[in-house]
Design a protein around this motif. Structure first.
Motif, mmCIF file in Angstrom:
data_model
loop_
_atom_site.group_PDB
_atom_site.id
_atom_site.type_symbol
_atom_site.label_atom_id
_atom_site.label_comp_id
_atom_site.label_asym_id
_atom_site.label_seq_id
_atom_site.Cartn_x
_atom_site.Cartn_y
_atom_site.Cartn_z
ATOM 1 N N TYR A 42 0.780 -1.231 0.000
ATOM 2 C CA TYR A 42 0.000 0.000 0.000
ATOM 3 C C TYR A 42 0.819 1.292 0.000
ATOM 4 C CZ TYR A 42 -4.113 -2.797 0.460
ATOM 5 O OH TYR A 42 -5.100 -3.697 0.227
ATOM 6 N N ARG A 70 1.224 -10.814 6.280
ATOM 7 C CA ARG A 70 0.147 -10.963 5.293
ATOM 8 C C ARG A 70 0.654 -11.596 4.003
ATOM 9 N NH1 ARG A 70 -2.010 -5.381 4.288
ATOM 10 N NH2 ARG A 70 0.184 -4.890 4.562
ATOM 11 N N HIS A 85 -7.802 -13.102 -6.308
ATOM 12 C CA HIS A 85 -8.868 -12.188 -5.891
ATOM 13 C C HIS A 85 -9.283 -12.460 -4.448
ATOM 14 C CE1 HIS A 85 -9.546 -10.182 -9.729
ATOM 15 N NE2 HIS A 85 -9.275 -11.357 -10.279
ATOM 16 N N TRP A 86 -9.427 -13.730 -4.108
ATOM 17 C CA TRP A 86 -9.787 -14.098 -2.746
ATOM 18 C C TRP A 86 -8.672 -13.702 -1.777
ATOM 19 C CZ3 TRP A 86 -7.994 -17.245 1.159
ATOM 20 C CH2 TRP A 86 -8.886 -17.496 2.190
ATOM 21 N N ALA A 88 -6.436 -11.345 -2.081
ATOM 22 C CA ALA A 88 -6.377 -9.889 -1.937
ATOM 23 C C ALA A 88 -7.382 -9.413 -0.890
ATOM 24 C CB ALA A 88 -6.628 -9.211 -3.274
ATOM 25 N N ARG A 89 -8.585 -9.965 -0.934
ATOM 26 C CA ARG A 89 -9.604 -9.578 0.046
ATOM 27 C C ARG A 89 -9.275 -10.117 1.433
ATOM 28 N NH1 ARG A 89 -12.811 -11.364 -4.087
ATOM 29 N NH2 ARG A 89 -13.414 -13.194 -2.896
ATOM 30 N N PHE A 90 -8.919 -11.393 1.513
ATOM 31 C CA PHE A 90 -8.705 -12.042 2.799
ATOM 32 C C PHE A 90 -7.485 -11.487 3.541
ATOM 33 C CE2 PHE A 90 -7.025 -15.394 5.546
ATOM 34 C CZ PHE A 90 -8.146 -15.680 6.298
ATOM 35 N N ALA A 91 -6.370 -11.310 2.828
ATOM 36 C CA ALA A 91 -5.133 -10.862 3.463
ATOM 37 C C ALA A 91 -4.949 -9.350 3.389
ATOM 38 C CB ALA A 91 -3.933 -11.560 2.822
ATOM 39 N N ASP A 92 -5.931 -8.641 2.834
ATOM 40 C CA ASP A 92 -5.862 -7.183 2.717
ATOM 41 C C ASP A 92 -4.597 -6.752 1.976
ATOM 42 O OD1 ASP A 92 -6.751 -4.552 3.033
ATOM 43 O OD2 ASP A 92 -5.631 -4.304 4.902
ATOM 44 N N LEU A 93 -4.443 -7.308 0.765
ATOM 45 C CA LEU A 93 -3.307 -6.986 -0.095
ATOM 46 C C LEU A 93 -3.808 -6.375 -1.394
ATOM 47 C CD1 LEU A 93 -1.298 -10.305 0.266
ATOM 48 C CD2 LEU A 93 -0.648 -8.089 1.200
ATOM 49 N N PRO A 94 -3.013 -5.546 -2.049
ATOM 50 C CA PRO A 94 -3.394 -5.073 -3.383
ATOM 51 C C PRO A 94 -3.471 -6.276 -4.340
ATOM 52 C CG PRO A 94 -1.521 -3.825 -2.529
ATOM 53 C CD PRO A 94 -1.744 -4.963 -1.603
#
Length: 111
Positions: A42, A70, A85-86, A88-94
């Motif tokens: 980020y 992460r 995609h999953w 990115a959402r689960f681990a809060d990654l770009p």
């Protein structure tokens, strides 16, 4: 996140050797190369991040790679078949970072 250090100890292999996902500098004095991937998280700055936990590396204070829980978690989950995609959402990654981690996990399972 107190679970991650515990999860690292449970899931990390006892010892890792040269890995095909490694993009870093040559091996250290022990001949060990920790698997890593070049990512921009980020803050937008691209850095090398360790894919395994620092407890599996004989030289965990390597100045060329950072440990981000992460990234490690996403790598473990990608090896289990989760898509970018999953992750990115689960681990809060770009998403681009999650895609690179998924590619590294796929090449690690082929190698």
């Amino acid at each position: 996140m107190r679970l991650l250090p515990h999860l690292t100890k449970l899931t990390a292999p006892a010892r890792r050797h040269h890995h095909i996902t490694d993009n870093g500098p040559g091996p250290n004095a022990t001949g060990h190369i920790c698997p890593r991937v070049h990512l921009a998280l980020y803050d937008g700055t691209e850095r090398d991040y360790l894919l395994d936990g620092p407890s599996t590396c004989p030289c965990p204070r390597d100045p060329h790679a950072r440990y981000e829980p992460r990234v490690h978690l996403a790598y473990l989950l990608a090896q289990q078949g989760h898509d970018a995609h999953w992750l990115a959402r689960f681990a809060d990654l770009p998403l681009p970072a999650a895609e690179r981690i998924t590619e590294a996990a796929a090449s690690a399972t082929r190698g």
